[in-house]
Write a protein that holds these residues in place. Structure first.
Motif, short mmCIF file in Angstrom:
data_model
loop_
_atom_site.label_atom_id
_atom_site.label_comp_id
_atom_site.label_asym_id
_atom_site.label_seq_id
_atom_site.Cartn_x
_atom_site.Cartn_y
_atom_site.Cartn_z
N ARG A 108 2.53 -0.23 13.77
CA ARG A 108 1.39 -1.14 13.65
C ARG A 108 1.44 -2.28 14.67
N SER A 109 2.60 -2.92 14.79
CA SER A 109 2.67 -4.12 15.62
C SER A 109 3.32 -3.90 16.98
N GLY A 110 4.03 -2.79 17.12
CA GLY A 110 4.72 -2.53 18.38
C GLY A 110 6.03 -3.28 18.50
N LEU A 111 6.41 -3.98 17.44
CA LEU A 111 7.65 -4.76 17.45
C LEU A 111 8.68 -4.10 16.53
N THR A 112 9.92 -4.10 16.96
CA THR A 112 11.00 -3.52 16.16
C THR A 112 11.79 -4.64 15.50
N PHE A 113 11.93 -4.56 14.19
CA PHE A 113 12.71 -5.53 13.43
C PHE A 113 13.83 -4.80 12.70
N THR A 114 14.89 -5.53 12.42
CA THR A 114 15.98 -4.96 11.64
C THR A 114 15.73 -5.22 10.16
N ARG A 115 16.41 -4.46 9.32
CA ARG A 115 16.28 -4.63 7.88
C ARG A 115 16.68 -6.04 7.48
N GLN A 116 17.75 -6.54 8.08
CA GLN A 116 18.23 -7.88 7.72
C GLN A 116 17.19 -8.94 8.07
N MET A 117 16.58 -8.82 9.23
CA MET A 117 15.57 -9.80 9.63
C MET A 117 14.38 -9.77 8.68
N LEU A 118 13.94 -8.58 8.31
CA LEU A 118 12.78 -8.46 7.43
C LEU A 118 13.09 -8.96 6.01
N SER A 119 14.28 -8.69 5.53
CA SER A 119 14.59 -9.04 4.14
C SER A 119 15.06 -10.47 3.95
N LYS A 175 0.81 -1.22 0.00
CA LYS A 175 0.00 0.00 0.00
C LYS A 175 0.84 1.27 0.00
N MET A 176 2.13 1.16 0.24
CA MET A 176 3.00 2.35 0.34
C MET A 176 3.01 3.19 -0.94
N PRO A 177 3.21 2.61 -2.13
CA PRO A 177 3.22 3.47 -3.33
C PRO A 177 1.89 4.18 -3.57
N GLU A 178 0.78 3.52 -3.24
CA GLU A 178 -0.54 4.13 -3.43
C GLU A 178 -0.75 5.33 -2.51
N SER A 179 -0.18 5.27 -1.32
CA SER A 179 -0.36 6.36 -0.36
C SER A 179 0.76 7.40 -0.44
N ALA A 180 1.59 7.30 -1.46
CA ALA A 180 2.69 8.24 -1.70
C ALA A 180 3.72 8.23 -0.57
N THR A 181 3.84 7.10 0.12
CA THR A 181 4.87 6.94 1.14
C THR A 181 6.10 6.36 0.46
N PRO A 182 7.26 6.99 0.61
CA PRO A 182 8.47 6.45 -0.02
C PRO A 182 8.75 5.02 0.45
N VAL A 183 9.03 4.15 -0.50
CA VAL A 183 9.30 2.74 -0.17
C VAL A 183 10.78 2.61 0.18
N THR A 184 11.06 2.66 1.48
CA THR A 184 12.42 2.48 1.98
C THR A 184 12.36 1.53 3.16
N TRP A 185 13.49 0.91 3.47
CA TRP A 185 13.51 -0.01 4.60
C TRP A 185 13.26 0.74 5.91
N GLN A 186 13.73 1.98 6.01
CA GLN A 186 13.49 2.77 7.21
C GLN A 186 11.99 2.97 7.43
N ASN A 187 11.26 3.27 6.34
CA ASN A 187 9.81 3.46 6.45
C ASN A 187 9.10 2.16 6.79
N VAL A 188 9.57 1.06 6.21
CA VAL A 188 8.97 -0.24 6.52
C VAL A 188 9.15 -0.55 8.01
N ILE A 189 10.36 -0.34 8.52
CA ILE A 189 10.64 -0.60 9.93
C ILE A 189 9.80 0.30 10.83
#
Length: 89
Positions: free
Chosen positions: A44-55, A24-38
């Motif tokens: 949303r979830s209250g949990l912090t993940f690293t870029r490496q864990m997510l990818s 949904k990020m591109p539709e809402s004009a939110t830049p698609v970056t790992w920082q924004n995903v984190i």
């Protein structure tokens, strides 16, 4: 038999929710970056993940979050290209 170790935090169900968030990020004009995903995942979830864990996390041989991120990034690039003028004036 009891399982030893920490309970899995990044489950497949949570990963699918994160994928929907990324899609949904591109539709809402939110830049698609790992920082924004984190950041959005933490909100949303209250949990912090690293870029490496997510990818790098895989389910049944598929890196779900990484695939969703790459598709969203391509969509964002295509949208920016379509919005830019074809010829410079």
């Amino acid at each position: 038999m009891s399982k030893v170790g920490r309970k899995e935090i990044l489950t497949e169900e949570l990963a699918k929710k994160i994928c929907r968030l990324i899609e949904k990020m591109p539709e809402s004009a939110t830049p698609v970056t790992w920082q924004n995903v984190i950041k959005h995942t933490k909100l949303r979830s209250g949990l912090t993940f690293t870029r490496q864990m997510l990818s790098q996390k895989e389910w049944n041989g598929d890196k779900l979050i990484c695939l969703a991120f790459n598709l969203a990034k391509e969509t964002q690039k295509r949208t920016l290209k379509d919005l830019s003028p074809k010829y410079a004036t």
